[in-house]
Scaffold this motif. Sequence first.
Motif, short mmCIF file in Angstrom:
data_model
loop_
_atom_site.label_atom_id
_atom_site.label_comp_id
_atom_site.label_asym_id
_atom_site.label_seq_id
_atom_site.Cartn_x
_atom_site.Cartn_y
_atom_site.Cartn_z
N PHE A 89 88.38 32.75 85.55
CA PHE A 89 88.29 31.68 86.55
C PHE A 89 88.00 32.27 87.93
O PHE A 89 87.10 31.82 88.63
N ARG A 90 88.79 33.26 88.35
CA ARG A 90 88.60 33.98 89.61
C ARG A 90 88.98 35.43 89.36
O ARG A 90 90.15 35.73 89.08
N GLN A 91 88.02 36.31 89.44
CA GLN A 91 88.26 37.73 89.18
C GLN A 91 89.38 38.27 90.09
O GLN A 91 89.36 38.05 91.29
N GLY A 92 90.36 38.94 89.48
CA GLY A 92 91.46 39.54 90.22
C GLY A 92 92.64 38.62 90.44
O GLY A 92 93.69 39.06 90.93
N LEU A 93 92.52 37.35 90.07
CA LEU A 93 93.58 36.38 90.33
C LEU A 93 94.83 36.66 89.50
O LEU A 93 95.95 36.43 89.97
N LEU A 94 94.67 37.17 88.30
CA LEU A 94 95.84 37.45 87.46
C LEU A 94 96.80 38.39 88.18
O LEU A 94 98.02 38.19 88.14
N GLY A 95 96.28 39.39 88.85
CA GLY A 95 97.13 40.33 89.58
C GLY A 95 97.88 39.70 90.74
O GLY A 95 98.87 40.27 91.21
N GLU A 96 97.45 38.54 91.18
CA GLU A 96 98.14 37.84 92.28
C GLU A 96 99.27 36.95 91.78
O GLU A 96 100.16 36.60 92.54
N VAL A 97 99.22 36.55 90.51
CA VAL A 97 100.23 35.62 89.99
C VAL A 97 101.12 36.27 88.92
O VAL A 97 102.07 35.64 88.45
N CYS A 102 97.85 33.32 81.59
CA CYS A 102 96.89 33.77 80.59
C CYS A 102 95.85 34.68 81.23
O CYS A 102 95.48 34.49 82.39
N ALA A 103 95.36 35.64 80.48
CA ALA A 103 94.33 36.56 80.98
C ALA A 103 93.05 35.82 81.37
O ALA A 103 92.25 36.33 82.16
N LYS A 104 92.86 34.58 80.86
CA LYS A 104 91.68 33.79 81.21
C LYS A 104 91.62 33.47 82.70
O LYS A 104 90.59 33.06 83.21
N ILE A 105 92.74 33.66 83.38
CA ILE A 105 92.77 33.37 84.82
C ILE A 105 91.77 34.26 85.57
O ILE A 105 91.21 33.84 86.57
N ASN A 106 91.52 35.46 85.05
CA ASN A 106 90.53 36.34 85.68
C ASN A 106 89.11 35.88 85.43
O ASN A 106 88.21 36.21 86.19
#
Length: 181
Positions: free
Chosen positions: A126-134, A120-124
Amino acid sequence: MSGRVTTVSSNGTYSFSKPNRESVTLVAGLGVEGDVHAGGTIRHQFRMTYEPDLPNLRQVHLMHEELFDELALKGYDVAPGQLGENITTRDVDLLGLPTGALLHLGDEAVVEVTGLRNPCAKINDFRQGLLGEVFALDPVSGDFTFRSGIMAVVRHGGTVRPRDAVGIELPPGPHRPLERV
């Protein structure tokens, strides 16, 4: 092939993260007892608004603990349960499993792998930039890469605890690779 459970988590209310527990109880056909995502039909908050009667293929969210190790090397402090997973494992190639694989968790519980978690986009938030890592688009193949765990349904209930063994039973071939659910 086998590994182990490292952490179990659940939450009775909708929240991005799930508190760690001493144990969780899996209920056949429903999911994690007391978890907001348990149910026979879709329980994902957003998807319930437009697909409320579809079967719940996301009863249990499993994530490999090795992902947290990789993220830490990139400066992200993420711990089990914080990305909303119910069961965190070690030494299990969750992302390499085929659709329909059975995971034997502890003495009794069995879950059937249904697919990849679509982060989910909400992951960013939680931690900015994390979506791009997963979650990323492969520039060569054009395929998406999902690294935020897998989803499963409960085939046989039971209690799952940290340190429980994880046994893997592959379905008959040919194997179907995991797709997002």
